[in-house]
Design a protein around this motif. Structure first.
Motif, mmCIF file in Angstrom:
data_model
loop_
_atom_site.group_PDB
_atom_site.id
_atom_site.type_symbol
_atom_site.label_atom_id
_atom_site.label_comp_id
_atom_site.label_asym_id
_atom_site.label_seq_id
_atom_site.Cartn_x
_atom_site.Cartn_y
_atom_site.Cartn_z
ATOM 1 N N THR A 164 15.254 -10.888 -7.616
ATOM 2 C CA THR A 164 15.825 -11.449 -6.389
ATOM 3 C C THR A 164 17.339 -11.548 -6.480
ATOM 4 O OG1 THR A 164 13.824 -12.723 -5.914
ATOM 5 C CG2 THR A 164 15.865 -13.466 -4.871
ATOM 6 N N LEU A 165 17.828 -11.981 -7.626
ATOM 7 C CA LEU A 165 19.271 -12.104 -7.811
ATOM 8 C C LEU A 165 19.958 -10.749 -7.693
ATOM 9 C CD1 LEU A 165 19.208 -14.577 -10.831
ATOM 10 C CD2 LEU A 165 19.906 -15.113 -8.503
ATOM 11 N N ILE A 166 19.332 -9.724 -8.249
ATOM 12 C CA ILE A 166 19.888 -8.372 -8.158
ATOM 13 C C ILE A 166 19.896 -7.892 -6.715
ATOM 14 C CG2 ILE A 166 19.533 -5.961 -8.817
ATOM 15 C CD1 ILE A 166 18.260 -7.067 -11.442
ATOM 16 N N THR A 167 18.784 -8.126 -6.017
ATOM 17 C CA THR A 167 18.682 -7.712 -4.608
ATOM 18 C C THR A 167 19.744 -8.391 -3.760
ATOM 19 O OG1 THR A 167 16.294 -7.342 -4.831
ATOM 20 C CG2 THR A 167 17.161 -7.625 -2.600
ATOM 21 N N LYS A 168 19.925 -9.683 -3.963
ATOM 22 C CA LYS A 168 20.937 -10.419 -3.214
ATOM 23 C C LYS A 168 22.336 -9.896 -3.530
ATOM 24 C CE LYS A 168 18.251 -13.323 -1.024
ATOM 25 N NZ LYS A 168 18.121 -13.306 0.470
ATOM 26 N N TRP A 169 22.596 -9.606 -4.791
ATOM 27 C CA TRP A 169 23.895 -9.061 -5.192
ATOM 28 C C TRP A 169 24.170 -7.740 -4.475
ATOM 29 C CZ3 TRP A 169 28.037 -10.517 -8.221
ATOM 30 C CH2 TRP A 169 28.931 -9.507 -8.583
ATOM 31 N N ASP A 170 23.155 -6.893 -4.440
ATOM 32 C CA ASP A 170 23.319 -5.589 -3.792
ATOM 33 C C ASP A 170 23.574 -5.712 -2.298
ATOM 34 O OD1 ASP A 170 22.985 -4.300 -6.206
ATOM 35 O OD2 ASP A 170 20.842 -3.905 -5.921
ATOM 36 N N LYS A 171 23.186 -6.844 -1.734
ATOM 37 C CA LYS A 171 23.430 -7.095 -0.312
ATOM 38 C C LYS A 171 24.713 -7.885 -0.078
ATOM 39 C CE LYS A 171 18.555 -6.978 1.107
ATOM 40 N NZ LYS A 171 17.436 -7.758 1.712
ATOM 41 N N GLY A 172 25.468 -8.118 -1.153
ATOM 42 C CA GLY A 172 26.753 -8.794 -1.021
ATOM 43 C C GLY A 172 26.732 -10.288 -1.230
ATOM 44 N N GLU A 173 25.601 -10.832 -1.705
ATOM 45 C CA GLU A 173 25.504 -12.275 -1.936
ATOM 46 C C GLU A 173 25.551 -12.567 -3.435
ATOM 47 O OE1 GLU A 173 22.351 -15.950 -1.250
ATOM 48 O OE2 GLU A 173 22.223 -14.175 0.048
ATOM 49 N N ASP A 174 26.540 -13.316 -3.856
ATOM 50 C CA ASP A 174 26.740 -13.610 -5.276
ATOM 51 C C ASP A 174 26.056 -14.917 -5.652
ATOM 52 O OD1 ASP A 174 27.576 -14.065 -7.839
ATOM 53 O OD2 ASP A 174 29.688 -14.352 -7.348
ATOM 54 N N ARG A 175 24.898 -14.805 -6.297
ATOM 55 C CA ARG A 175 24.213 -15.987 -6.792
ATOM 56 C C ARG A 175 24.409 -16.161 -8.295
ATOM 57 N NH1 ARG A 175 18.367 -16.620 -3.647
ATOM 58 N NH2 ARG A 175 19.176 -16.410 -1.517
ATOM 59 N N VAL A 176 25.296 -15.371 -8.846
ATOM 60 C CA VAL A 176 25.600 -15.448 -10.274
ATOM 61 C C VAL A 176 26.796 -16.366 -10.510
ATOM 62 C CG1 VAL A 176 26.307 -14.153 -12.320
ATOM 63 C CG2 VAL A 176 24.646 -13.166 -10.736
ATOM 64 N N CYS A 177 27.926 -16.015 -9.903
ATOM 65 C CA CYS A 177 29.148 -16.811 -10.050
ATOM 66 C C CYS A 177 29.460 -17.639 -8.817
ATOM 67 C CB CYS A 177 30.331 -15.907 -10.385
ATOM 68 S SG CYS A 177 30.140 -15.010 -11.939
ATOM 69 N N ARG A 178 28.602 -17.525 -7.797
ATOM 70 C CA ARG A 178 28.686 -18.383 -6.605
ATOM 71 C C ARG A 178 30.026 -18.305 -5.878
ATOM 72 N NH1 ARG A 178 23.542 -20.838 -5.509
ATOM 73 N NH2 ARG A 178 22.450 -20.909 -7.498
ATOM 74 N N ASN A 179 30.708 -17.167 -6.000
ATOM 75 C CA ASN A 179 32.028 -17.009 -5.356
ATOM 76 C C ASN A 179 33.020 -18.088 -5.785
ATOM 77 O OD1 ASN A 179 29.971 -16.058 -2.746
ATOM 78 N ND2 ASN A 179 31.473 -14.634 -3.589
ATOM 79 N N ALA A 180 32.845 -18.579 -7.009
ATOM 80 C CA ALA A 180 33.787 -19.570 -7.536
ATOM 81 C C ALA A 180 35.162 -18.930 -7.704
ATOM 82 C CB ALA A 180 33.291 -20.101 -8.879
ATOM 83 N N PRO A 181 36.221 -19.675 -7.455
ATOM 84 C CA PRO A 181 37.569 -19.108 -7.623
ATOM 85 C C PRO A 181 37.945 -18.839 -9.067
ATOM 86 C CG PRO A 181 37.703 -21.421 -7.009
ATOM 87 C CD PRO A 181 36.273 -21.033 -6.879
ATOM 88 N N LEU A 182 37.282 -19.541 -9.994
ATOM 89 C CA LEU A 182 37.559 -19.247 -11.402
ATOM 90 C C LEU A 182 36.398 -19.680 -12.287
ATOM 91 C CD1 LEU A 182 38.455 -22.033 -13.150
ATOM 92 C CD2 LEU A 182 40.492 -21.788 -11.765
ATOM 93 N N ILE A 183 36.361 -19.099 -13.484
ATOM 94 C CA ILE A 183 35.385 -19.465 -14.506
ATOM 95 C C ILE A 183 36.149 -19.808 -15.769
ATOM 96 C CG2 ILE A 183 33.450 -18.697 -15.925
ATOM 97 C CD1 ILE A 183 32.563 -16.875 -13.729
ATOM 98 N N VAL A 184 35.747 -20.905 -16.403
ATOM 99 C CA VAL A 184 36.369 -21.338 -17.643
ATOM 100 C C VAL A 184 35.363 -21.173 -18.780
ATOM 101 C CG1 VAL A 184 37.440 -23.249 -18.879
ATOM 102 C CG2 VAL A 184 37.828 -22.999 -16.424
ATOM 103 N N PHE A 185 35.746 -20.407 -19.790
ATOM 104 C CA PHE A 185 34.917 -20.197 -20.978
ATOM 105 C C PHE A 185 35.460 -21.043 -22.127
ATOM 106 C CE2 PHE A 185 34.419 -16.378 -18.484
ATOM 107 C CZ PHE A 185 33.095 -16.002 -18.657
ATOM 108 N N ALA A 186 34.560 -21.638 -22.906
ATOM 109 C CA ALA A 186 34.933 -22.346 -24.128
ATOM 110 C C ALA A 186 34.426 -21.532 -25.312
ATOM 111 C CB ALA A 186 34.340 -23.754 -24.150
ATOM 112 N N TYR A 187 35.322 -21.214 -26.237
ATOM 113 C CA TYR A 187 34.929 -20.423 -27.393
ATOM 114 C C TYR A 187 35.609 -20.974 -28.644
ATOM 115 C CZ TYR A 187 39.423 -17.887 -27.136
ATOM 116 O OH TYR A 187 40.749 -17.552 -27.130
#
Length: 274
Positions: A164-187
């Motif tokens: 479902t997530l892949i299908t939504k992505w292919d239709k232009g809907e981002d359910r992975v990063c939710r159209n967030a303006p930024l992502i912060v990684f801790a490493y």
């Protein structure tokens, strides 16, 4: 030169500094506090001795009382304030189309760096992926991992509804990063045994600090999963050699406002009498 110095006019020889020191580098004498043998090598640089002295008489060679943030009684949370603050926190998955100012982000990350770390090693490092296109590339790598998982691990893919997530992505809907303006990684470097825990605590501090700056966040679960299983994503982020990412948060200005805090399960507690 001693690792610390004492203002003899202020010190009342109460011994609090020696009692509090987690590394036991301070010994009380009739003349006042003195360092034990090898104190400089044993010290974990936590600053507890400076922070706990009620007379501001204790200074380390790298930290003096006037370099510390004073604890203001009027700003200390009451039990009710603490409960309200923690229960009202929500995971934010809808963001305004508004960039996060760099100075605000750096201020919040400075606060997050106050999270506890094992032996005060402070190994946590931050990677900020900023902007719609940059975040979109992260999402695209995660989707590539999902497509691979769909073919090679169908049971896992079904469990996490990846198709479902892949299908939504292919239709232009981002359910992975939710159209967030930024992502912060801790490493952190793999040399630190507690790196994962230290990063998780720092991310939790970051998550809790953000609302004070009118920002919200949500753990980027799919990104976290993909990072450990999809080499292309790790290569894209270009972390230093022998460093591992231990978590990521989507961050932005919340699009919606919450008016109440939902109930959660009561704590499952078992007491052990020894």
């Amino acid at each position: 030169m001693s690792i610390f110095k004492i203002d003899s006019e202020k010190c009342d020889k109460d011994g609090i500094c020696a009692i509090e020191c987690p590394a036991y580098i301070i010994e009380m004498t009739s003349e006042g506090p003195v360092p034990v043998e090898g104190a400089r090598e044993i010290c974990i640089k936590c600053g507890h001795c400076v922070a706990v002295c009620p007379k501001a008489a204790f200074s380390l060679e790298f930290l003096s009382p006037d370099q510390c943030m004073p604890i203001e009684k009027q700003l200390v949370l009451t039990a009710n304030h603490a409960e309200h603050f923690l229960r009202s926190r929500r995971s934010v998955r809808r963001y305004k189309n508004k960039p996060v100012p760099e100075d605000i982000l750096e201020k919040v990350l400075t606060i997050a760096c106050c999270a506890p770390t094992a032996s005060n090693n402070q190994p946590v490092k931050w990677l900020v992926v900023n902007g719609e296109k940059a975040v979109g590339k992260i999402g695209a790598h995660v989707i590539d991992w999902m497509r691979y998982a769909l073919k090679t691990h169908p049971q896992m893919a079904k469990l996490y509804n990846l198709e479902t997530l892949i299908t939504k992505w292919d239709k232009g809907e981002d359910r992975v990063c939710r159209n967030a303006p930024l992502i912060v990684f801790a490493y952190a470097s793999d040399a630190f045994p507690s790196a994962a825990t230290d990063c998780h605590l720092a991310l939790a501090y970051l998550e809790l600090a953000l609302p004070g700056f009118n920002l919200g966040s949500c753990w980027a679960g799919y990104v976290n999963s993909a990072f450990g299983q999809w080499p292309n994503l790790a290569a894209h982020l270009k972390l230093p050699e022998k460093h591992t990412c231990h978590g990521a948060l989507m961050v932005g200005f919340p699009k919606l406002k919450y008016y109440r805090a939902p109930k959660r399960n009561t704590p499952d507690i078992r007491y052990h009498a020894g």
